[in-house]
Design an enzyme around this catalytic site. Sequence first.
Site, mmCIF file in Angstrom:
data_model
loop_
_atom_site.group_PDB
_atom_site.id
_atom_site.type_symbol
_atom_site.label_atom_id
_atom_site.label_comp_id
_atom_site.label_asym_id
_atom_site.label_seq_id
_atom_site.Cartn_x
_atom_site.Cartn_y
_atom_site.Cartn_z
ATOM 1 C CG ASP A 67 -1.967 1.061 1.193
ATOM 2 O OD1 ASP A 67 -2.313 1.519 0.089
ATOM 3 O OD2 ASP A 67 -2.464 1.450 2.270
ATOM 4 C CG ASN A 78 2.290 1.489 -5.408
ATOM 5 O OD1 ASN A 78 3.209 1.337 -4.615
ATOM 6 N ND2 ASN A 78 1.865 0.509 -6.181
ATOM 7 N NE ARG A 79 -4.862 6.182 -6.569
ATOM 8 C CZ ARG A 79 -6.166 6.386 -6.486
ATOM 9 N NH1 ARG A 79 -6.847 5.855 -5.487
ATOM 10 N NH2 ARG A 79 -6.796 7.122 -7.375
ATOM 11 C CD1 TRP A 90 7.331 6.728 -2.463
ATOM 12 C CD2 TRP A 90 6.982 6.962 -4.664
ATOM 13 N NE1 TRP A 90 8.563 6.785 -3.070
ATOM 14 C CE2 TRP A 90 8.379 6.923 -4.424
ATOM 15 C CE3 TRP A 90 6.523 7.104 -5.968
ATOM 16 C CZ2 TRP A 90 9.315 7.026 -5.450
ATOM 17 C CZ3 TRP A 90 7.453 7.216 -6.999
ATOM 18 C CH2 TRP A 90 8.834 7.174 -6.738
ATOM 19 C CG HIS A 142 0.390 2.063 -9.812
ATOM 20 N ND1 HIS A 142 -0.004 1.631 -8.565
ATOM 21 C CD2 HIS A 142 -0.622 2.845 -10.283
ATOM 22 C CE1 HIS A 142 -1.212 2.104 -8.299
ATOM 23 N NE2 HIS A 142 -1.599 2.844 -9.313
ATOM 24 C CB SER A 149 -7.885 -5.154 -4.083
ATOM 25 O OG SER A 149 -8.414 -3.884 -4.423
ATOM 26 C CG LEU A 152 9.901 -17.091 -2.784
ATOM 27 C CD1 LEU A 152 9.690 -17.180 -1.270
ATOM 28 C CD2 LEU A 152 10.308 -15.665 -3.176
ATOM 29 N NE ARG A 204 -8.313 0.313 5.160
ATOM 30 C CZ ARG A 204 -7.785 1.533 5.202
ATOM 31 N NH1 ARG A 204 -7.455 2.065 6.378
ATOM 32 N NH2 ARG A 204 -7.572 2.218 4.096
#
Length: 246
Positions: free
Chosen positions: A24, A26-27, A29, A41, A69, A135, A198
């Site tokens: 969370d 990116n915008r 920033w 992004h 999401s 991984l 959250r």
Amino acid sequence: MSAHPAPVAGAGAETPQHVAIIMDGNRRWAQARGLPVALGHRAGADAARRAIEAAIRGGVSWLTLFAFSSENWSRPADEVQELTLLLRHYLRAEVNQLTKEGVRLRVIGDRTRFGEETQKAMLAAEEVTAGGQRLNLTMAISYGARAEILAAARAVAAAAQHGELDPAQLDEAAFERHLFTAGMPDPDLIIRTSGEQRISNFLLWQAAYAELIFQPVLWPDFGIEDFNAALAAYAARERRFGARTG
């Protein structure tokens, strides 16, 4: 039933087997720097690469990144288009490096909302990296946990209707086989960046006993030191899994 070995109540946490990250910021920033959201992004994609490197270095076996999401579809059309183009570019550009590093990629979420070209890129990346054993990287894309649980409930109901399942015999393990994450261990640790506290419709079923760590760093600034700090905080916790102590 979780895919984890049975936890021991009161056992101290060490290295988590599965780390999940809500990426969370990116915008914010980009906006803080007077830059187009698209550049935020893109910087976030670079941070994802650093998180993968940090997980490998830290001995983590499973890493899940919440990349897009189901709610993100409601964002402005140009931003959604940029996210889709960036996703497709990432899948194609990174696949060779992921294969070289022994990373197996999986994608969970509603792929049908993407165009055919993007769906093909997802499938191709999964197939090329299928042999990775260092991984297990999962990208949650067009993902929403409530929709995931609802889809699983519908699948269970359909199986019962066709006589393939006795509802009285349904247990957690049987239900989990219908989730997007079937075959994956539940997350031990969930990290969210940007200071928000959250989990925003992310892995609601799977997060039942996850440790939660909220970091103030915006996602594009997230680095190996932030990942290591979360691992250290996790290691200092005593995981009780609901057991009474004292």
